[in-house]
Design a protein around this motif. Sequence first.
Motif, PDB file in Angstrom:
ATOM      1  N   UNK A 324     -28.530 106.862  14.767  1.00 44.14           N
ATOM      2  CA  UNK A 324     -29.795 106.705  14.051  1.00 44.14           C
ATOM      3  C   UNK A 324     -30.404 108.067  13.712  1.00 44.14           C
ATOM      4  N   UNK A 325     -30.173 109.063  14.584  1.00 44.55           N
ATOM      5  CA  UNK A 325     -30.697 110.400  14.317  1.00 44.55           C
ATOM      6  C   UNK A 325     -30.094 110.978  13.044  1.00 44.55           C
ATOM      7  N   UNK A 326     -28.842 110.653  12.799  1.00 41.19           N
ATOM      8  CA  UNK A 326     -28.197 111.205  11.610  1.00 41.19           C
ATOM      9  C   UNK A 326     -28.722 110.586  10.325  1.00 41.19           C
ATOM     10  N   UNK A 327     -29.057 109.296  10.367  1.00 42.15           N
ATOM     11  CA  UNK A 327     -29.722 108.693   9.200  1.00 42.15           C
ATOM     12  C   UNK A 327     -31.060 109.387   8.959  1.00 42.15           C
ATOM     13  N   UNK A 328     -31.821 109.561  10.040  1.00 44.48           N
ATOM     14  CA  UNK A 328     -33.148 110.180   9.922  1.00 44.48           C
ATOM     15  C   UNK A 328     -33.056 111.597   9.354  1.00 44.48           C
ATOM     16  N   UNK A 329     -32.175 112.427   9.945  1.00 42.06           N
ATOM     17  CA  UNK A 329     -32.110 113.838   9.561  1.00 42.06           C
ATOM     18  C   UNK A 329     -31.567 114.001   8.146  1.00 42.06           C
ATOM     19  N   UNK A 330     -30.564 113.229   7.789  1.00 36.40           N
ATOM     20  CA  UNK A 330     -30.018 113.341   6.431  1.00 36.40           C
ATOM     21  C   UNK A 330     -31.004 112.847   5.385  1.00 36.40           C
ATOM     22  N   UNK A 331     -31.652 111.717   5.655  1.00 37.37           N
ATOM     23  CA  UNK A 331     -32.606 111.174   4.685  1.00 37.37           C
ATOM     24  C   UNK A 331     -33.787 112.130   4.496  1.00 37.37           C
ATOM     25  N   UNK A 332     -34.240 112.733   5.595  1.00 41.26           N
ATOM     26  CA  UNK A 332     -35.400 113.625   5.511  1.00 41.26           C
ATOM     27  C   UNK A 332     -35.013 115.055   5.124  1.00 41.26           C
ATOM     28  N   UNK A 333     -33.736 115.379   5.116  1.00 41.13           N
ATOM     29  CA  UNK A 333     -33.309 116.731   4.747  1.00 41.13           C
ATOM     30  C   UNK A 333     -33.655 117.756   5.822  1.00 41.13           C
ATOM     31  N   UNK A 334     -33.520 117.374   7.095  1.00 44.14           N
ATOM     32  CA  UNK A 334     -33.851 118.276   8.207  1.00 44.14           C
ATOM     33  C   UNK A 334     -32.560 118.904   8.712  1.00 44.14           C
ATOM     34  N   UNK A 335     -32.447 120.224   8.553  1.00 42.05           N
ATOM     35  CA  UNK A 335     -31.256 120.933   9.024  1.00 42.05           C
ATOM     36  C   UNK A 335     -31.700 122.027   9.996  1.00 42.05           C
ATOM     37  N   UNK A 336     -30.873 123.073  10.147  1.00 37.62           N
ATOM     38  CA  UNK A 336     -31.243 124.114  11.114  1.00 37.62           C
ATOM     39  C   UNK A 336     -32.446 124.937  10.631  1.00 37.62           C
ATOM     40  N   UNK A 337     -32.907 124.683   9.395  1.00 38.23           N
ATOM     41  CA  UNK A 337     -34.153 125.334   8.972  1.00 38.23           C
ATOM     42  C   UNK A 337     -35.343 124.822   9.784  1.00 38.23           C
ATOM     43  N   UNK A 338     -35.229 123.593  10.306  1.00 41.43           N
ATOM     44  CA  UNK A 338     -36.295 123.036  11.136  1.00 41.43           C
ATOM     45  C   UNK A 338     -35.881 122.913  12.603  1.00 41.43           C
TER      46      UNK A 338
END
Length: 410
Positions: A324-338
Amino acid sequence: MNNNASCRFCGGALAEFVDLGMSPLCESYVAKEQLNSMEPFYPLAAHVCRDCVLVQLQEYVGPENIFSEYAYFSSYSDAWLDHARRYVEAITERLGLGPASRIIELGSNDGYLLQYFVERGVPVLGIDPAANAARAAEQRGVPTLVKFFGIETARELAEGGIQADLVLGNNVLAQVTNLNSFVEGIGVILKPDGVCTIEFPHLLETIAGNQFDQIYHEHFSYFTALTAEKIFAAHDMRIFDVEELWTHGGSLRIYACHAGDATHPTEGSVSRLMRREREAGLHQLETYADFAERVRATKRKLLSFLIEAKSRGKSLAGYGAPGKGNTLLNYCGIRTDFLDYTVDRNPYKQGKYLPGTHIPIFPPEKIAQTKPDYVLILPWNLKDEITAQLAYIRDWDAKFVVPIPEVSVI
Ligand SMILES: [Zn+2]
């Protein structure tokens, strides 16, 4: 969307439910040597059937590409093990199970649940397509058939004299592409007075709690009691009891038997829950229409928090590497910048990178070493367990961030 797509249960036409853009398979963790390679992304859009209101994904990726080597080993969550142990205690007593009974689990993973029946001397059979999980199960003394379950496997078992007093499936119904074959197969391996229990995330909670990260390619269908009842009835089975569970942000456990089995009268819990689902409008197509905008609002709130925290020079780490974390991070565009990194107790994932976002995964000890200002809890459904385990982050005044139903800092 493919205009020819139709409902996997009833063949009806589909309407859009929510579109989460392009996403990689959420269990395809990336090894270091793959970081410079192309990575497949697939559409992650859920639809709702205009006729039976079953929420579903099209089969963008075949199950043989998802489940033959599976990274999710159930035994790495204490809360999940505890849930399994308590289920085994309760169902053993309710059905009077013993050494003369037989239990079959569909999607038995690493044997995390059946091991508790083995301890009690109750004969078990696990069925799971993931060879690596099945090996772990065999080491626990849980005999496991490495196969996809459906009507053919069910007939082979029944013809070999194998039928069950209890057929159970936890979080497996969602992962089935041929839903009708799977449920028909349950009827075939169930003894005349046998009971089937099935657990799945409850779409009522998914919608009420903005839990869009429950949607991923591995989950082909999303159920209510109303839709589950239709599907089991179509295969001559009857739901005679339901229980609401805390797991996965709110799940249902349904109890089913053969339609004509008089030993299991239908409990009042079934009609009570269906009434609540109707009151929430889940029998009507219109109810499904406004979810997409609430999902977009949840994304904006999480990103606003992260942007503001980074602007103040704060550091963030993740906890957990769940699907579920991967759906969240990919959809929101959260990478190592955050998010500098995440941690996970599963050694299979440590040293790898999250699919799509390529956030590195470390063992949990990394958090105490780097002392981040915030820890983002990706398996937010286990937040009580995790905040207790990680209480030590208060030593350096760090805080937990929970992303769903909307961002909150605790
Ligand atoms: Zn349908």
